[in-house]
Motif scaffolding. Sequence first.
Motif, short mmCIF file in Angstrom:
data_model
loop_
_atom_site.label_atom_id
_atom_site.label_comp_id
_atom_site.label_asym_id
_atom_site.label_seq_id
_atom_site.Cartn_x
_atom_site.Cartn_y
_atom_site.Cartn_z
N ALA A 87 0.81 -1.22 0.00
CA ALA A 87 0.00 0.00 0.00
C ALA A 87 0.84 1.26 0.00
N SER A 88 1.96 1.26 0.72
CA SER A 88 2.77 2.47 0.88
C SER A 88 3.48 2.90 -0.39
N THR A 89 3.62 1.97 -1.34
CA THR A 89 4.37 2.31 -2.56
C THR A 89 3.51 2.32 -3.81
N GLY A 90 2.20 2.32 -3.66
CA GLY A 90 1.34 2.45 -4.82
C GLY A 90 0.37 1.32 -5.06
N GLY A 91 0.31 0.36 -4.17
CA GLY A 91 -0.70 -0.70 -4.29
C GLY A 91 -0.31 -1.87 -5.16
N GLN A 92 0.99 -2.06 -5.40
CA GLN A 92 1.40 -3.23 -6.17
C GLN A 92 1.03 -4.49 -5.39
N PRO A 93 0.53 -5.53 -6.09
CA PRO A 93 0.12 -6.73 -5.36
C PRO A 93 1.31 -7.48 -4.76
N THR A 94 1.08 -8.06 -3.59
CA THR A 94 2.04 -9.00 -3.02
C THR A 94 1.61 -10.40 -3.46
N ILE A 95 2.26 -11.41 -2.95
CA ILE A 95 1.87 -12.79 -3.27
C ILE A 95 1.25 -13.49 -2.07
N SER A 96 0.75 -12.70 -1.11
CA SER A 96 0.18 -13.31 0.09
C SER A 96 -1.09 -14.10 -0.20
N ASP A 97 -1.70 -13.89 -1.37
CA ASP A 97 -2.86 -14.70 -1.74
C ASP A 97 -2.46 -16.13 -2.12
N ARG A 98 -1.18 -16.33 -2.44
CA ARG A 98 -0.67 -17.66 -2.80
C ARG A 98 0.29 -18.22 -1.77
N VAL A 99 0.79 -17.38 -0.89
CA VAL A 99 1.73 -17.81 0.15
C VAL A 99 1.08 -17.50 1.50
N PRO A 100 0.49 -18.50 2.14
CA PRO A 100 -0.22 -18.26 3.40
C PRO A 100 0.77 -17.99 4.54
N LEU A 101 0.89 -16.73 4.90
CA LEU A 101 1.89 -16.32 5.88
C LEU A 101 1.67 -16.94 7.25
N ASP A 102 0.42 -17.14 7.63
CA ASP A 102 0.15 -17.79 8.91
C ASP A 102 0.65 -19.24 8.91
N PHE A 108 -1.80 -11.42 24.01
CA PHE A 108 -0.89 -10.59 24.79
C PHE A 108 -0.59 -11.18 26.17
N THR A 109 -1.25 -12.26 26.52
CA THR A 109 -1.01 -12.88 27.83
C THR A 109 -0.47 -14.30 27.72
N ALA A 110 -0.66 -14.97 26.60
CA ALA A 110 -0.19 -16.34 26.44
C ALA A 110 1.28 -16.35 25.99
N PRO A 111 2.03 -17.39 26.37
CA PRO A 111 3.43 -17.46 25.94
C PRO A 111 3.54 -17.60 24.42
N GLY A 112 4.49 -16.92 23.86
CA GLY A 112 4.74 -16.95 22.43
C GLY A 112 5.97 -17.76 22.11
N PRO A 113 6.51 -17.58 20.94
CA PRO A 113 6.15 -16.53 20.00
C PRO A 113 4.78 -16.79 19.36
N THR A 114 4.09 -15.70 19.12
CA THR A 114 2.75 -15.75 18.55
C THR A 114 2.75 -14.96 17.24
N PHE A 115 2.06 -15.51 16.25
CA PHE A 115 1.88 -14.83 14.96
C PHE A 115 0.39 -14.62 14.78
N VAL A 116 0.00 -13.37 14.53
CA VAL A 116 -1.41 -13.03 14.30
C VAL A 116 -1.53 -12.46 12.90
N LEU A 117 -2.22 -13.18 12.03
CA LEU A 117 -2.47 -12.68 10.68
C LEU A 117 -3.82 -11.98 10.69
N VAL A 118 -3.81 -10.70 10.36
CA VAL A 118 -5.04 -9.90 10.34
C VAL A 118 -5.33 -9.54 8.89
N ARG A 119 -6.35 -10.18 8.32
CA ARG A 119 -6.75 -9.88 6.94
C ARG A 119 -7.49 -8.54 6.95
N ILE A 120 -7.02 -7.62 6.12
CA ILE A 120 -7.63 -6.29 6.06
C ILE A 120 -7.89 -5.92 4.60
#
Length: 190
Positions: free
Chosen positions: A104-119, A147-159
Motif C-alpha cells: 500500500a505504501s508504494t502504490g498498491g502493487q500486489p504482493t503474493i500473500s494470496d498464494r503464500v499463506p503467511l500464517d 498478549f497474555t499467552a506465551p509466544g512466540p505468537t503470529f497473528v495474521l489480520v486480513r484487512i
Amino acid sequence: MTLSDALTVLAPRIPDGAVCIHANGYIGRAGHAIRDRDECFYMIGSMGLASSIGLGVALAQPRRLVVVLDGDGNVLMNLGTLATIGAAAPANLVHVCFDNGVHASTGGQPTISDRVPLDELARAAGYRRVVRVDAPDALARAAGEVFTAPGPTFVLVRIAVGQPGPPAPRIPHAPEAMTERVRRALGTGR
C-alpha cells in the motif's frame, strides 16, 4: 476492516509497557496516529526488518512484551526471520501481520500473500501460537489472548486495502531521537 480500523481495535489492547516495533510505511504512520508512546519504534525506510528488530528486543528484554506490527509485503521480504523467531522461541514476542495483499505504501502493487499463506509459514517455522482473524470482533477477542499467552505468537489480520493515500502524516520523530526515546523507555538509554 482497514489498517486504521484494525489498529483502532488492537492498539488500546496492547498492554502498557510493551515495546511496539512498527513496520515502515503506512503501518508506522497509522500506528503513530492512533497510539504513540515512548516504547514505540517506527521503521523509517528499512522494509522487512521490523520482525528482526523485534526479535532482538525480545531476546534482550525477556521480561517485557514485544509487539511487532508488520505488513504482508514486509514479512514476504524477510521470510528468514520467521524461522529465526521460531528457532529462538521468545515467549514474549507477538508478531502481528496486517495482510491486505498489496504494498500500500508504494502504490498498491500486489504482493503474493494470496498464494503464500503467511500464517501457515509462521506455523511451519515454529511459532508457538498462530491466529488468523478477518473481522474487528475476532481481532478484539484474539488480542485478549495473545498478549497474555506465551509466544512466540503470529497473528495474521486480513484487512481491506482502504482509501488511496496515507492514513496519517509521516512520523515526526527523527530516527536518532526515536531510538534514544525507546532506549530510555527500556532503561538502557544514557
